[in-house]
Enzyme design. Structure first.
Site, PDB file in Angstrom:
ATOM      1  CG  LEU A 113       5.816 -30.499 -19.417  1.00 27.02           C
ATOM      2  CD1 LEU A 113       5.329 -31.467 -18.343  1.00 27.02           C
ATOM      3  CD2 LEU A 113       6.170 -31.254 -20.697  1.00 27.02           C
ATOM      4  CB  SER A 114       1.442 -26.110 -19.412  1.00 27.70           C
ATOM      5  OG  SER A 114       0.241 -25.392 -19.606  1.00 27.70           O
TER       6      SER A 114
END
Length: 325
Positions: A98-99
């Protein structure tokens, strides 16, 4: 229970590891055009922005490293890894990335290509860990830097990391595709997430002559803003792979099974497929790619006009023009 290593030992190691990273980036030539960035990377401690991160394991999952590990050896591994010139996965959910914290030498190259000047107001799309915003704030000052992210967990952790490092730029929770109009106008916009198109809101929030730098397809597009409705520019030669902008649809990869292997495995052909997804059949793309001499990224560009944008090869007037979604 294993005793924790003294904090001053880790700080000494961090200083040494950071100096080694700066020497690596120096050797890469990433900031050769603007060596002022060297001082920012020397001053801003990356490990404060990645208190934990994940490394791929042989089983296909992720192994977590973190600064609070009770094992001194593993804490040292975490700290040394924080200063490797490599991207670090910082947020994973159900096996999906996600990041991340981008590769430092790529960050240095992008910040150099942003061509900031003293007094420039900068908007960053994709707060990530806050490290990039800290580098910008060190160079320009907190008041001139705004960073935005859709995920409130990400923006809150970015704020915490920035505070720990002594920086206080404006961190906004919101849709990066809409920009941050309350802080406009901007002289520079930099995105740290992959896009399929350039939102019309970005040029509209810029001063004429502003520069927008963003990952698109598997490249980096550098746009010059003419006015509130129009921006145009070419791709840089460097490949770039980023986590997609949250909230944007991910296109299905086109089927290329019938194409020659030399095309299927070629980075520049895959770039053309990504850039023209939905607008150019893969077989037509292969024909064009061969006919035009397997063009490099810098022969492609993007034009933004209001809410419409299109990609092109060699010239915005055609004959090779493809609408972006």
């Amino acid at each position: 229970m294993t005793a924790r290593a003294p904090d001053h030992d880790l700080e000494t190691l961090a200083t040494s590891a950071r100096a080694h990273l700066v020497r690596e980036i120096d050797a890469s030539g990433a900031w050769a055009a603007d060596p002022v960035w060297r001082e920012a990377f020397t001053a801003v401690p990356r490990h404060l922005f990645v208190p934990s991160y994940y490394l791929p394991d042989p089983a296909g999952g992720y192994e977590r490293r973190w600064g609070g590990d009770p094992d001194p050896r593993r804490r040292e591994e975490w700290l040394r890894g924080a200063y490797d010139d490599t991207p670090l996965a910082t947020r994973v959910r159900d096996g999906e990335l996600l990041s991340s914290s981008s590769q430092p030498s790529l960050m240095a190259m992008m910040l150099t290509e942003l061509r900031v000047e003293d007094g420039n107001a900068v908007l960053e799309i994709g707060a990530g860990t806050g490290y990039n915003a800290a580098l910008l704030a060190h160079r320009l000052g907190d008041d001139l830097v705004t960073t935005v992210d859709l995920d409130p967990e990400i923006t809150e952790s970015a704020r915490q990391h920035l505070r720990a490092a002594g920086h206080h730029p404006v961190v906004v929770t919101g849709d990066g595709a809409r920009g941050v109009p309350a802080r406009a106008p901007y002289d520079r916009i930099i995105a740290t997430c992959a896009l399929r198109t350039i939102p019309g809101a970005w040029p509209a929030q810029c001063r004429p002559g502003a520069r927008i730098l963003a990952p698109c397809a598997t490249g980096l597009i550098a746009l010059r803003v003419r006015d509130a409705r129009r921006a145009e520019g070419r791709f840089l030669p460097t490949p770039a792979y980023f986590v997609p902008l949250r909230g944007s649809a991910r296109p299905e990869p086109p089927s290329v099974g019938g194409l020659p292997r030399r095309a299927r495995n070629n980075d520049l052909f895959r770039f053309l497929l990504d850039l023209t997804a939905g607008g150019l059949d893969p077989y037509d793309a292969y024909t064009l790619w061969e006919r035009e001499g397997r063009p490099a990224r810098e022969r492609y560009g993007i034009t933004v006009s209001g809410e419409e944008s299109w990609a092109w090869l060699d010239t915005p007037q055609g004959p090779y023009v493809w609408p972006l979604p």
